[in-house]
Write an enzyme that holds these catalytic residues in place. Structure first.
Site, PDB file in Angstrom:
ATOM      1  N   VAL A   1       0.815  -1.233   0.000  1.00  0.00           N
ATOM      2  CA  VAL A   1       0.000   0.000   0.000  1.00  0.00           C
ATOM      3  C   VAL A   1       0.842   1.273   0.000  1.00  0.00           C
ATOM      4  O   VAL A   1       0.549   2.215  -0.743  1.00  0.00           O
ATOM      5  CB  VAL A   1      -0.945   0.031   1.227  1.00  0.00           C
ATOM      6  CG1 VAL A   1      -1.900   1.198   1.135  1.00  0.00           C
ATOM      7  CG2 VAL A   1      -1.706  -1.259   1.338  1.00  0.00           C
TER       8      VAL A   1
ATOM      9  N   GLY B   1       3.869   1.809  -1.116  1.00  0.00           N
ATOM     10  CA  GLY B   1       4.504   1.992  -2.423  1.00  0.00           C
ATOM     11  C   GLY B   1       3.490   2.472  -3.452  1.00  0.00           C
ATOM     12  O   GLY B   1       3.736   3.427  -4.192  1.00  0.00           O
TER      13      GLY B   1
ATOM     14  N   ASN C   1       7.555  -4.855  -8.939  1.00  0.00           N
ATOM     15  CA  ASN C   1       7.387  -5.625  -7.705  1.00  0.00           C
ATOM     16  C   ASN C   1       7.941  -7.021  -7.914  1.00  0.00           C
ATOM     17  O   ASN C   1       7.894  -7.561  -9.013  1.00  0.00           O
ATOM     18  CB  ASN C   1       5.889  -5.701  -7.360  1.00  0.00           C
ATOM     19  CG  ASN C   1       5.666  -6.175  -5.942  1.00  0.00           C
ATOM     20  OD1 ASN C   1       5.973  -5.472  -4.983  1.00  0.00           O
ATOM     21  ND2 ASN C   1       5.139  -7.384  -5.794  1.00  0.00           N
TER      22      ASN C   1
ATOM     23  N   ALA D   1      12.221  -4.100   5.218  1.00  0.00           N
ATOM     24  CA  ALA D   1      13.580  -3.764   5.653  1.00  0.00           C
ATOM     25  C   ALA D   1      14.397  -5.036   5.858  1.00  0.00           C
ATOM     26  O   ALA D   1      13.858  -6.087   6.176  1.00  0.00           O
ATOM     27  CB  ALA D   1      13.521  -2.961   6.953  1.00  0.00           C
TER      28      ALA D   1
ATOM     29  N   SER E   1       7.147   9.026   6.616  1.00  0.00           N
ATOM     30  CA  SER E   1       6.184   8.901   7.711  1.00  0.00           C
ATOM     31  C   SER E   1       4.832   9.489   7.321  1.00  0.00           C
ATOM     32  O   SER E   1       4.754  10.400   6.505  1.00  0.00           O
ATOM     33  CB  SER E   1       6.701   9.617   8.955  1.00  0.00           C
ATOM     34  OG  SER E   1       5.722   9.564   9.961  1.00  0.00           O
ATOM     35  N   GLY E   2       3.810   8.943   7.930  1.00  0.00           N
ATOM     36  CA  GLY E   2       2.461   9.463   7.663  1.00  0.00           C
ATOM     37  C   GLY E   2       1.495   8.364   7.302  1.00  0.00           C
ATOM     38  O   GLY E   2       0.323   8.627   7.010  1.00  0.00           O
ATOM     39  N   GLY E   3       1.989   7.138   7.295  1.00  0.00           N
ATOM     40  CA  GLY E   3       1.107   6.004   7.008  1.00  0.00           C
ATOM     41  C   GLY E   3       0.584   6.052   5.583  1.00  0.00           C
ATOM     42  O   GLY E   3       1.115   6.775   4.728  1.00  0.00           O
TER      43      GLY E   3
ATOM     44  N   LYS F   1      14.354   9.381  11.309  1.00  0.00           N
ATOM     45  CA  LYS F   1      13.053   8.689  11.289  1.00  0.00           C
ATOM     46  C   LYS F   1      12.885   7.829  12.546  1.00  0.00           C
ATOM     47  O   LYS F   1      11.805   7.770  13.137  1.00  0.00           O
ATOM     48  CB  LYS F   1      12.950   7.821  10.020  1.00  0.00           C
ATOM     49  CG  LYS F   1      11.745   6.884   9.975  1.00  0.00           C
ATOM     50  CD  LYS F   1      10.456   7.673   9.904  1.00  0.00           C
ATOM     51  CE  LYS F   1       9.156   6.910   9.820  1.00  0.00           C
ATOM     52  NZ  LYS F   1       9.028   5.538   9.966  1.00  0.00           N
TER      53      LYS F   1
ATOM     54  N   HIS G   1      12.071  10.059  15.362  1.00  0.00           N
ATOM     55  CA  HIS G   1      10.669  10.451  15.169  1.00  0.00           C
ATOM     56  C   HIS G   1       9.734   9.385  15.750  1.00  0.00           C
ATOM     57  O   HIS G   1       8.806   9.692  16.497  1.00  0.00           O
ATOM     58  CB  HIS G   1      10.389  10.655  13.674  1.00  0.00           C
ATOM     59  CG  HIS G   1       8.934  10.626  13.317  1.00  0.00           C
ATOM     60  ND1 HIS G   1       8.226   9.441  13.199  1.00  0.00           N
ATOM     61  CD2 HIS G   1       8.043  11.606  13.092  1.00  0.00           C
ATOM     62  CE1 HIS G   1       6.965   9.721  12.913  1.00  0.00           C
ATOM     63  NE2 HIS G   1       6.830  11.020  12.837  1.00  0.00           N
ATOM     64  N   ASN G   2      10.006   8.146  15.425  1.00  0.00           N
ATOM     65  CA  ASN G   2       9.135   7.076  15.924  1.00  0.00           C
ATOM     66  C   ASN G   2       9.220   6.951  17.442  1.00  0.00           C
ATOM     67  O   ASN G   2       8.222   6.697  18.102  1.00  0.00           O
ATOM     68  CB  ASN G   2       9.499   5.736  15.279  1.00  0.00           C
ATOM     69  CG  ASN G   2       8.984   5.646  13.862  1.00  0.00           C
ATOM     70  OD1 ASN G   2       8.844   6.652  13.191  1.00  0.00           O
ATOM     71  ND2 ASN G   2       8.703   4.450  13.395  1.00  0.00           N
TER      72      ASN G   2
ATOM     73  N   GLU H   1       7.211   9.585  18.885  1.00  0.00           N
ATOM     74  CA  GLU H   1       5.800   9.185  18.723  1.00  0.00           C
ATOM     75  C   GLU H   1       5.375   8.270  19.897  1.00  0.00           C
ATOM     76  O   GLU H   1       4.294   8.446  20.465  1.00  0.00           O
ATOM     77  CB  GLU H   1       5.672   8.462  17.384  1.00  0.00           C
ATOM     78  CG  GLU H   1       4.307   7.958  17.023  1.00  0.00           C
ATOM     79  CD  GLU H   1       4.357   7.236  15.665  1.00  0.00           C
ATOM     80  OE1 GLU H   1       4.942   7.774  14.704  1.00  0.00           O
ATOM     81  OE2 GLU H   1       3.831   6.121  15.581  1.00  0.00           O
TER      82      GLU H   1
HETATM   83  P1  2AM Z   1       5.958  -9.151  -2.799  1.00  0.00           P
HETATM   84  O1  2AM Z   1       4.682  -8.457  -3.203  1.00  0.00           O
HETATM   85  O2  2AM Z   1       6.589  -9.892  -3.921  1.00  0.00           O
HETATM   86  O3  2AM Z   1       5.796  -9.965  -1.546  1.00  0.00           O
HETATM   87  C1  2AM Z   1       6.177  -5.202   1.231  1.00  0.00           C
HETATM   88  O4  2AM Z   1       6.163  -6.457   1.798  1.00  0.00           O
HETATM   89  C2  2AM Z   1       6.886  -5.224  -0.108  1.00  0.00           C
HETATM   90  O5  2AM Z   1       8.185  -5.784   0.067  1.00  0.00           O
HETATM   91  C3  2AM Z   1       6.193  -6.036  -1.172  1.00  0.00           C
HETATM   92  O6  2AM Z   1       6.297  -5.320  -2.357  1.00  0.00           O
HETATM   93  C4  2AM Z   1       6.981  -7.319  -1.193  1.00  0.00           C
HETATM   94  O7  2AM Z   1       6.999  -7.980  -2.444  1.00  0.00           O
HETATM   95  C5  2AM Z   1       8.362  -6.820  -0.906  1.00  0.00           C
HETATM   96  N1  2AM Z   1       9.229  -7.854  -0.337  1.00  0.00           N
HETATM   97  C6  2AM Z   1       9.118  -8.442   0.886  1.00  0.00           C
HETATM   98  N2  2AM Z   1      10.106  -9.331   1.062  1.00  0.00           N
HETATM   99  C7  2AM Z   1      10.845  -9.334  -0.070  1.00  0.00           C
HETATM  100  C8  2AM Z   1      12.008 -10.038  -0.503  1.00  0.00           C
HETATM  101  N3  2AM Z   1      12.626 -10.917   0.305  1.00  0.00           N
HETATM  102  N4  2AM Z   1      12.482  -9.772  -1.734  1.00  0.00           N
HETATM  103  C9  2AM Z   1      11.880  -8.876  -2.526  1.00  0.00           C
HETATM  104  N5  2AM Z   1      10.773  -8.170  -2.182  1.00  0.00           N
HETATM  105  C10 2AM Z   1      10.275  -8.395  -0.974  1.00  0.00           C
END
Ligand code: 2AM
Length: 481
Positions: free
Chosen positions: A14, A16, A34, A78, A130-132, A184, A187-188, A191
């Site tokens: 969402v 992205g 994606n 992350a 930030s901002g959801g 960031k 910031h969190n 929060e």
């Molecule tokens: P996906 O739709 O193919 O799962 C949030 O989860 C975003 O991170 C999504 O676009 C997701 O892709 C991506 N994501 C999560 N884990 C990932 C990974 N190991 N490699 C690549 N994209 C990843």
């Protein structure tokens, strides 16, 4: 294939998707990608229908669609996913191209990525977003840091899509390396602190003053018209009023708070760099204590508290709570900025503190009128060592402190737990003390461990005393190589 897209965005969850639509609203052409490529088609056929957004089914195709220098932004989970994408992108890019990580990455990872990519000629940016979902779609707070050479190439896009406060974008260059993600993170953490302070005020209104939800909602509504005017006070007012099938929902929600870790990271950083960010720490611990729900339910049958009741003037006490909340909030932000200042020293970042306050002023969860005052304080004096020393905040605390002390002592008398209010006041009293009892700590350390101490009139000279006549004359530091 034409090089028509201004920026690529990887990661169609969402956040992205909404950032892409926001960029599209501002006339930038975005290429969407994606890992699961079916999501690209879904997005183009649904949310991005009738927009200028283009898609790609491979990173190679995506890169080929980008204008130079190429700008690739990731909003993916992350950790490993970020490193994997970087590894795949590097062979497809040229020196001078830009990779932006807009995820919730740890700042140390961003430090590392910035350095590694610099060696390859790629400009890395780690940006707090930030901002959801709502913020991403209509104006987030953006905190970009990393390789400063990237900033001129992304400034226009970033400042166009960011939230605006008093006509200014809530986005500016933060600093080198992982500075954006560090800011960031703080910031969190802040929060967490703001939320905890509001919860403690709610607890005082409810458990000390025995107010009902309608009355409490009215109090928050009043507060939102003054110094405390903020998004979190506003939503708390709405939450207090909210009814489902005729009943207030809030009372039915289990009092066990969750957390995803950024508050904890801030507390860890505060310990790492030796800065007393006590209010955020207490806020993290308060969530931890809340989540020991079953233990608390058992303990409540065995552990007594006071039986005293509140007997004063309710209306007057509500105003004391408001002032105590305001003073505690000032301490929390002062502590957060102390941590930023120390990190800037450690990492050699040239942070713009007024700019950071402006980035938080709109778009994000901690947005408030108060951040406008912080911005002014740093504009007046960019070298300000502590917010508490700024005239505006010093006067505010002076006006609030009697109320603050009344609230903290009354809460102790009644047995209402308000750890963030307590720690803020204790910090204030410690910070304004020219003499703390640490002389005794030094003496104790030297007594049992020969750790040495300095004398008031000879700072920098470390001596050891043989306190018992049997301990010997050798200081512990003498044993160190
Ligand atoms: P996906 O739709 O193919 O799962 C949030 O989860 C975003 O991170 C999504 O676009 C997701 O892709 C991506 N994501 C999560 N884990 C990932 C990974 N190991 N490699 C690549 N994209 C990843």
């Amino acid at each position: 294939m034409t090089e028509s897209a201004d920026i690529a965005l990887i990661g169609l969850a969402v956040m992205g998707q909404n950032l892409i639509l926001n960029m599209n609203d501002h006339d930038f052409v975005v290429c969407a990608y994606n890992r699961t490529t079916s999501k690209v088609d879904d997005f183009l056929q649904n949310e991005a229908k009738n927009t200028k957004v283009v898609g790609a089914h491979s990173l190679k195709e995506m890169v080929a669609k980008l204008k130079k220098p190429r700008r690739v932004m990731m909003l993916v989970k992350a950790g490993e996913a970020v490193d994997n994408f970087i590894d795949q992108l590097v062979p497809l890019l040229e020196p001078g191209d830009i990779i932006i990580d807009g995820g919730n990455s740890e700042y140390q990872d961003s430090n590392r990525r910035c350095k590694d990519l610099k060696e390859k000629g790629i400009l890395f940016v780690g940006s707090g977003v930030s901002g959801g979902e709502e913020g991403a779609r209509y104006g987030p707070s953006l905190m970009p840091g990393g390789n400063p050479d990237a900033w001129p190439h992304i400034k226009n896009i970033f400042q166009s899509i960011a939230a605006k406060a008093d006509g200014e974008p809530c986005c500016d260059w933060v600093g080198d390396g992982g500075a954006g993600h560090f800011v960031k993170m703080v910031h969190n953490g802040i929060e967490y602190g703001d939320m905890q302070l509001i919860c403690e005020a709610y607890s005082l209104l409810k458990d000390a003053l025995r107010m009902n939800q309608e009355e409490m909602s009215k109090v928050f509504d009043d507060w939102n018209r003054g110094e405390l005017d903020s998004f979190l006070i506003e939503i708390s007012r709405n939450i207090l009023k909210f009814k489902e099938n005729g009943d207030y929902l809030l009372e039915k929600i289990r009092d066990s708070a969750g957390q995803k870790g950024t508050g904890k990271w801030t507390a860890i950083a505060s310990l790492e760099y030796g800065i007393p960010v006590t209010l955020i720490g207490e806020s993290v611990y308060a969530r931890c204590l809340s989540s020991l729900k079953d233990e608390r339910v058992s303990a409540c049958k065995l552990l007594d508290g006071p039986t005293s009741k509140f007997e004063g003037d309710k209306e007057e006490f509500v105003e004391h709570i408001r002032k105590a909340l305001y003073a505690s909030k000032i301490v929390s932000y002062a502590q957060g900025f102390m941590l930023l200042r120390e990190a800037a020293k450690v990492f050699n970042w040239n942070l713009n503190y007024g700019g950071i306050a402006l980035m938080w002023r709109g778009g994000c969860i901690i947005r408030s009128v108060f951040l406008g005052n912080i911005k002014k304080a740093f504009e007046k004096n960019p070298e300000l060592t502590n917010l508490l020393l700024d005239d505006f905040f010093r006067d505010a605390i002076h006006k609030c402190q009697t109320s603050w002390r009344i609230v903290v002592s009354e809460a102790a008398r009644l047995g209402v737990p308000i750890p963030a209010f307590y720690t803020a006041l204790a910090f204030y009293d410690g910070y304004r003390s020219s003499r703390l009892p640490a002389n005794l700590i030094q003496a104790q350390r030297d007594y049992f461990g020969a750790h040495t101490y300095e004398l008031n009139d000879k700072p920098g000279v470390f001596i050891h005393t043989n306190w018992t006549g049997t301990g010997g004359k050798t200081a512990s530091t003498n044993y160190l190589a």
